[in-house]
Scaffold this motif. Structure first.
Motif, short mmCIF file in Angstrom:
data_model
loop_
_atom_site.label_atom_id
_atom_site.label_comp_id
_atom_site.label_asym_id
_atom_site.label_seq_id
_atom_site.Cartn_x
_atom_site.Cartn_y
_atom_site.Cartn_z
N ALA A 136 -2.28 5.99 -12.41
CA ALA A 136 -1.08 5.50 -13.09
C ALA A 136 0.10 5.43 -12.14
CB ALA A 136 -0.74 6.40 -14.28
N HIS A 137 0.27 6.45 -11.30
CA HIS A 137 1.37 6.47 -10.33
C HIS A 137 1.21 5.31 -9.35
CE1 HIS A 137 4.13 9.23 -7.75
NE2 HIS A 137 4.30 7.98 -7.41
N THR A 138 -0.01 5.08 -8.88
CA THR A 138 -0.26 3.97 -7.94
C THR A 138 0.05 2.63 -8.59
OG1 THR A 138 -1.98 5.30 -6.88
CG2 THR A 138 -1.96 2.94 -6.39
N HIS A 139 -0.34 2.46 -9.85
CA HIS A 139 -0.05 1.21 -10.56
C HIS A 139 1.44 1.00 -10.72
CE1 HIS A 139 -4.25 0.61 -12.61
NE2 HIS A 139 -4.33 0.78 -11.30
N ARG A 140 2.19 2.06 -11.04
CA ARG A 140 3.66 1.94 -11.15
C ARG A 140 4.29 1.65 -9.79
NH1 ARG A 140 2.89 6.58 -14.10
NH2 ARG A 140 3.80 7.85 -12.43
N TYR A 141 3.82 2.33 -8.76
CA TYR A 141 4.36 2.19 -7.40
C TYR A 141 4.27 0.74 -6.93
CZ TYR A 141 5.10 3.75 -2.52
OH TYR A 141 5.59 3.95 -1.25
N TRP A 142 3.17 0.07 -7.26
CA TRP A 142 2.94 -1.30 -6.79
C TRP A 142 3.08 -2.35 -7.90
CZ3 TRP A 142 3.57 -1.89 -1.99
CH2 TRP A 142 3.20 -0.90 -1.09
N GLU A 143 3.82 -2.04 -8.94
CA GLU A 143 3.97 -2.96 -10.07
C GLU A 143 4.37 -4.37 -9.65
OE1 GLU A 143 3.69 -4.52 -13.68
OE2 GLU A 143 3.12 -2.46 -13.24
N GLN A 144 5.26 -4.49 -8.67
CA GLN A 144 5.74 -5.81 -8.25
C GLN A 144 4.64 -6.66 -7.62
OE1 GLN A 144 6.29 -3.03 -6.55
NE2 GLN A 144 5.93 -3.49 -4.42
N ALA A 145 3.54 -6.03 -7.20
CA ALA A 145 2.44 -6.77 -6.58
C ALA A 145 1.24 -6.93 -7.52
CB ALA A 145 2.00 -6.06 -5.30
N ARG A 146 1.39 -6.49 -8.77
CA ARG A 146 0.27 -6.57 -9.73
C ARG A 146 -0.01 -8.02 -10.08
NH1 ARG A 146 -1.53 -2.63 -13.74
NH2 ARG A 146 0.37 -1.47 -13.29
N TRP A 175 -5.67 -5.26 -10.70
CA TRP A 175 -5.70 -6.07 -9.47
C TRP A 175 -4.30 -6.25 -8.89
CZ3 TRP A 175 -10.02 -7.11 -6.96
CH2 TRP A 175 -11.22 -7.04 -7.66
N PHE A 176 -4.21 -6.09 -7.56
CA PHE A 176 -2.94 -6.17 -6.85
C PHE A 176 -3.06 -7.12 -5.67
CE2 PHE A 176 -3.07 -2.26 -9.14
CZ PHE A 176 -1.79 -2.12 -9.64
N ASP A 177 -1.98 -7.85 -5.40
CA ASP A 177 -1.93 -8.77 -4.27
C ASP A 177 -1.48 -7.99 -3.03
OD1 ASP A 177 -1.93 -10.98 -2.66
OD2 ASP A 177 -0.13 -11.89 -3.55
N LEU A 178 -2.34 -7.09 -2.59
CA LEU A 178 -2.05 -6.22 -1.44
C LEU A 178 -3.33 -6.00 -0.65
CD1 LEU A 178 -0.02 -3.46 -3.31
CD2 LEU A 178 0.92 -5.08 -1.66
N LYS A 179 -3.16 -5.78 0.64
CA LYS A 179 -4.29 -5.38 1.47
C LYS A 179 -4.64 -3.94 1.13
CE LYS A 179 -3.06 -8.28 5.38
NZ LYS A 179 -2.73 -8.30 6.81
N PRO A 180 -5.92 -3.58 1.19
CA PRO A 180 -6.30 -2.20 0.90
C PRO A 180 -5.57 -1.17 1.76
CG PRO A 180 -8.23 -3.58 1.01
CD PRO A 180 -7.07 -4.43 1.45
N ILE A 230 -2.27 -0.01 0.24
CA ILE A 230 -2.40 0.93 -0.88
C ILE A 230 -2.88 2.29 -0.39
CG2 ILE A 230 -3.56 1.40 -3.06
CD1 ILE A 230 -3.62 -1.64 -3.51
N ILE A 231 -3.83 2.30 0.52
CA ILE A 231 -4.35 3.57 1.06
C ILE A 231 -3.22 4.36 1.72
CG2 ILE A 231 -5.89 4.59 2.78
CD1 ILE A 231 -7.83 2.21 2.09
N GLU A 232 -2.36 3.70 2.46
CA GLU A 232 -1.22 4.38 3.10
C GLU A 232 -0.29 4.97 2.05
OE1 GLU A 232 -0.34 5.15 6.34
OE2 GLU A 232 -2.43 4.60 6.69
N SER A 233 -0.07 4.27 0.94
CA SER A 233 0.82 4.79 -0.10
C SER A 233 0.23 6.01 -0.78
CB SER A 233 1.16 3.71 -1.13
OG SER A 233 0.05 3.43 -1.96
N LEU A 234 -1.09 6.13 -0.79
CA LEU A 234 -1.73 7.29 -1.41
C LEU A 234 -1.40 8.58 -0.67
CD1 LEU A 234 -5.20 5.80 -2.39
CD2 LEU A 234 -3.35 6.46 -3.93
N LYS A 235 -1.05 8.48 0.60
CA LYS A 235 -0.63 9.67 1.36
C LYS A 235 0.63 10.29 0.76
CE LYS A 235 -2.66 8.11 5.70
NZ LYS A 235 -2.38 7.61 7.05
N GLU A 236 1.45 9.48 0.11
CA GLU A 236 2.65 9.97 -0.58
C GLU A 236 2.33 10.34 -2.04
OE1 GLU A 236 5.95 7.23 -0.42
OE2 GLU A 236 5.31 6.53 1.55
N ILE A 237 1.54 9.53 -2.70
CA ILE A 237 1.28 9.68 -4.13
C ILE A 237 0.43 10.91 -4.44
CG2 ILE A 237 0.13 8.60 -6.11
CD1 ILE A 237 1.06 5.88 -4.88
N ILE A 238 -0.65 11.12 -3.70
CA ILE A 238 -1.58 12.20 -4.01
C ILE A 238 -0.91 13.57 -3.97
CG2 ILE A 238 -3.65 13.43 -3.21
CD1 ILE A 238 -4.86 10.63 -2.63
#
Length: 109
Positions: A72-82, A87-92, A95-103
Motif C-alpha cells: 500500500a505504501h509503495t502504491h501511494r508513493y508512486w501514485e502519479q505513475a500508476r 501497474w506503474f509506468d516505471l522501470k523496476p 521502484i526497487i530503490e524506493s523500497l530501501k526507504e519504504i521497507i
C-alpha cells in the motif's frame, strides 16, 4: 506448522522480446507491484494475461500484515505513475530503490 508468509513482488513487463533478461526499450517499461503467498504462481497468471514477456524482478518475504503495508505504501508513493491497478509506468530499478526507504518505515510500525 504453517508459516503465513507473503511476498512483496515486483513484476517487470518488458517492451519487446530480448535475449535473456535484456530488454530493448521501444515504448516504455511497466512494473506491477503486488503481494502473493506464491509469487511464481502469480507470475504465471500475469504471463498468461500479458501479450508481452514478463519476468519476476524482485521479491521480499514478510508476514502478511507487513507485506500489505509495504504494498500500500509503495502504491501511494508512486501514485502519479500508476497506469491501472497494480501497474506503474516505471522501470523496476526505480521502484526497487524506493523500497530501501519504504521497507524500514513499515517494519518500524
Amino acid at each position: 506448522f504453517f508459516f503465513d508468509r507473503y511476498s512483496v513482488h515486483l513484476v517487470f513487463r518488458s517492451c519487446v522480446r530480448g535475449q535473456g533478461r535484456m530488454c530493448i526499450r521501444d515504448s516504455g517499461f511497466y512494473s506491477n507491484v503486488g503481494i502473493s503467498n506464491n509469487p511464481k504462481n502469480r507470475l504465471k497468471q500475469i504471463r498468461t494475461a500479458s501479450s508481452r514477456p514478463v519476468d519476476l524482478e524482485y521479491e521480499h518475504y514478510f508476514h502478511r500484515p507487513v507485506a500489505e503495508r509495504v504494498e500500500a505504501h509503495t502504491h501511494r508513493y508512486w501514485e502519479q505513475a500508476r497506469l491501472n491497478g497494480e501497474w506503474f509506468d516505471l522501470k523496476p530499478v526505480t521502484i526497487i530503490e524506493s523500497l530501501k526507504e519504504i521497507i524500514p518505515v513499515e517494519l518500524a510500525q
